[in-house]
Design an enzyme around this catalytic site. Sequence first.
Site, PDB file in Angstrom:
ATOM      1  N   ASP A 160     -37.589 -99.887  25.226  1.00 20.88           N
ATOM      2  CA  ASP A 160     -37.142-101.064  25.971  1.00 20.88           C
ATOM      3  C   ASP A 160     -36.570-100.639  27.332  1.00 20.88           C
ATOM      4  O   ASP A 160     -36.470 -99.430  27.620  1.00 20.88           O
ATOM      5  CB  ASP A 160     -36.095-101.803  25.125  1.00 20.88           C
ATOM      6  CG  ASP A 160     -36.128-103.307  25.380  1.00 20.88           C
ATOM      7  OD1 ASP A 160     -36.677-103.738  26.412  1.00 20.88           O
ATOM      8  OD2 ASP A 160     -35.587-104.051  24.540  1.00 20.88           O
ATOM      9  N   ARG A 215     -45.411-104.362  27.110  1.00 15.17           N
ATOM     10  CA  ARG A 215     -44.964-105.743  27.231  1.00 15.17           C
ATOM     11  C   ARG A 215     -44.945-106.102  28.705  1.00 15.17           C
ATOM     12  O   ARG A 215     -44.329-105.409  29.505  1.00 15.17           O
ATOM     13  CB  ARG A 215     -43.563-105.872  26.633  1.00 15.17           C
ATOM     14  CG  ARG A 215     -43.550-105.881  25.087  1.00 15.17           C
ATOM     15  CD  ARG A 215     -43.993-107.223  24.532  1.00 15.17           C
ATOM     16  NE  ARG A 215     -43.281-108.271  25.235  1.00 15.17           N
ATOM     17  CZ  ARG A 215     -41.989-108.550  25.054  1.00 15.17           C
ATOM     18  NH1 ARG A 215     -41.304-107.943  24.128  1.00 15.17           N
ATOM     19  NH2 ARG A 215     -41.397-109.487  25.777  1.00 15.17           N
ATOM     20  N   ASP A 219     -39.887-112.178  26.186  1.00 21.03           N
ATOM     21  CA  ASP A 219     -39.866-112.111  24.723  1.00 21.03           C
ATOM     22  C   ASP A 219     -40.377-113.430  24.140  1.00 21.03           C
ATOM     23  O   ASP A 219     -40.009-114.507  24.619  1.00 21.03           O
ATOM     24  CB  ASP A 219     -38.427-111.951  24.211  1.00 21.03           C
ATOM     25  CG  ASP A 219     -37.915-110.531  24.366  1.00 21.03           C
ATOM     26  OD1 ASP A 219     -38.631-109.684  24.936  1.00 21.03           O
ATOM     27  OD2 ASP A 219     -36.774-110.286  23.917  1.00 21.03           O
TER      28      ASP A 219
END
Length: 410
Positions: A160, A215, A219
């Site tokens: 992340d 990503r 989210d």
Amino acid sequence: MWKAVVTAAVALALLLCQSSSLDNGLARTPPMGWLAWERFRCNVDCVDDPYNCISEHLFMQMADRLAEDGWKDAGYDHITIDDCWMSMERDDQGNLYANKTRFPNGIKKLADYVHSKGLKLGIYLDFGTHTCGGYPGSIKYLQQDAETIAGWGIDLLKMDGCYANVSDMSWGYPDMEQYMNKTGRPILFSCSWPAYAGGIKVDYSSLEKHCNMWRNYDDIQDSWDSVTGIIDWYGDNQNILAPAAGPGHWNDPDMLIVGDYSLSYEESKAQMAMWAILAAPLFMSNDLRSISAEARSILMNKEVIRISQDSLGMQGRRIIKGEDKIEVWTREIESPFLPSYAIAFLNRRADGEPYNYTVTLGDLNLFQYMGYAIEDVFTGYEYGHYDLYRELTVSIAPNGVVLLYAYPSK
Ligand SMILES: *[C@@H]1O[C@H](CO)[C@@H](O)[C@H](O)[C@H]1NC(C)=O
Ligand SMILES: *[C@@H]1O[C@H](CO)[C@@H](O)[C@H](O)[C@H]1NC(C)=O
Ligand SMILES: *[C@@H]1O[C@H](CO)[C@@H](O)[C@H](O)[C@H]1NC(C)=O
Ligand SMILES: *[C@@H]1O[C@H](CO)[C@@H](O)[C@H](O)[C@H]1NC(C)=O
């Protein structure tokens, strides 16, 4: 003669492709599995909520379900821990370790358990000073953390990007990839870098060299609005995103929420179909201990998974986005002689009954003059043969999808 030229061109393209993307042998098709975050978040309350808290117990139970209920056989072979697994501090040597109350046997034992079920274990770190949940970050410990997770037998790393400067990511993620490579253990690398860098303002050729998936965007949340917001963003930016995807390196629109609280049956089919069209990684985030038969049948649909896992690895594109709130997306699919296609008709209308939509294959840029045979992927219904001009009508439920497979035929 033209054949030799074409063969040489294909060989050259393959060569260029190989030298410019991450070479750890992983994710040749979009990875599949289960990821804790969307459903279980940072629930660390094992006193009042022992059944759902982030603990080795939760991951062992989900591993059992993946292995025993047919998920693994359908292709869902990764189980991935997200944030909130760590102890709040590193140990005296600066090593990360799991929270001892919630993971009393440690991550290595959990990895052994997961491997004994024929599955692969993924874990979560954060590139910055802290994880999004406030646990220790990796920025000053990249090599040490790469060695730690490799030593535990980890197979996938989701890294992340909370509490970090975006400008540092362009060296940080590549460094982490190099450190993982040096451990000698192939570890699938899922990078959150572009999501923090505004999605399209990243060098996608660098991403392809260092990450197996990434990503790009927000989210996912448990709502249809969230699913459609993601689909819109991928459609609007497809000219940048679609060319970046291919075997070994994928755009990641985030988890499948099929089987959770919010999506209807039609919406669930729509998410599954669209993620297949997008060549997206398929990581479910749901409770496999209590999932409905209906959700299961959508997630396990062999034909949809076959489209998702197509070996060409071409991400589909939005061809039509109409005033009538119908979208049409196509994805080219590997086939022996001439290209086949998956075609998704997505209905963004919410009026009371299925909407009849009419189009010709020529309108969708399918150009094989002799035409195509068409089948419905979910129902198996055979529409018959369509040349490029014959009108095809599909009936699409509100917030629903019709997914077709078109293959060249006389
Ligand atoms: C490390 O990188 C080299 C060169 O790209 C590659 O051949 C090798 O398979 C990689 N090893 C691992 C463990 O990822
Ligand atoms: C482990 O997690 C519990 C919550 O489940 C928390 O109370 C405890 O402080 C954590 N321990 C460490 C060392 O971080
Ligand atoms: C981001 O960069 C600024 C300026 O160089 C620095 O002060 C700050 O500590 C950095 N933040 C993080 C999280 O690395
Ligand atoms: C759509 O087509 C179906 C099947 O041909 C038909 O039964 C239905 O009445 C049509 N719906 C509308 C609103 O025209």
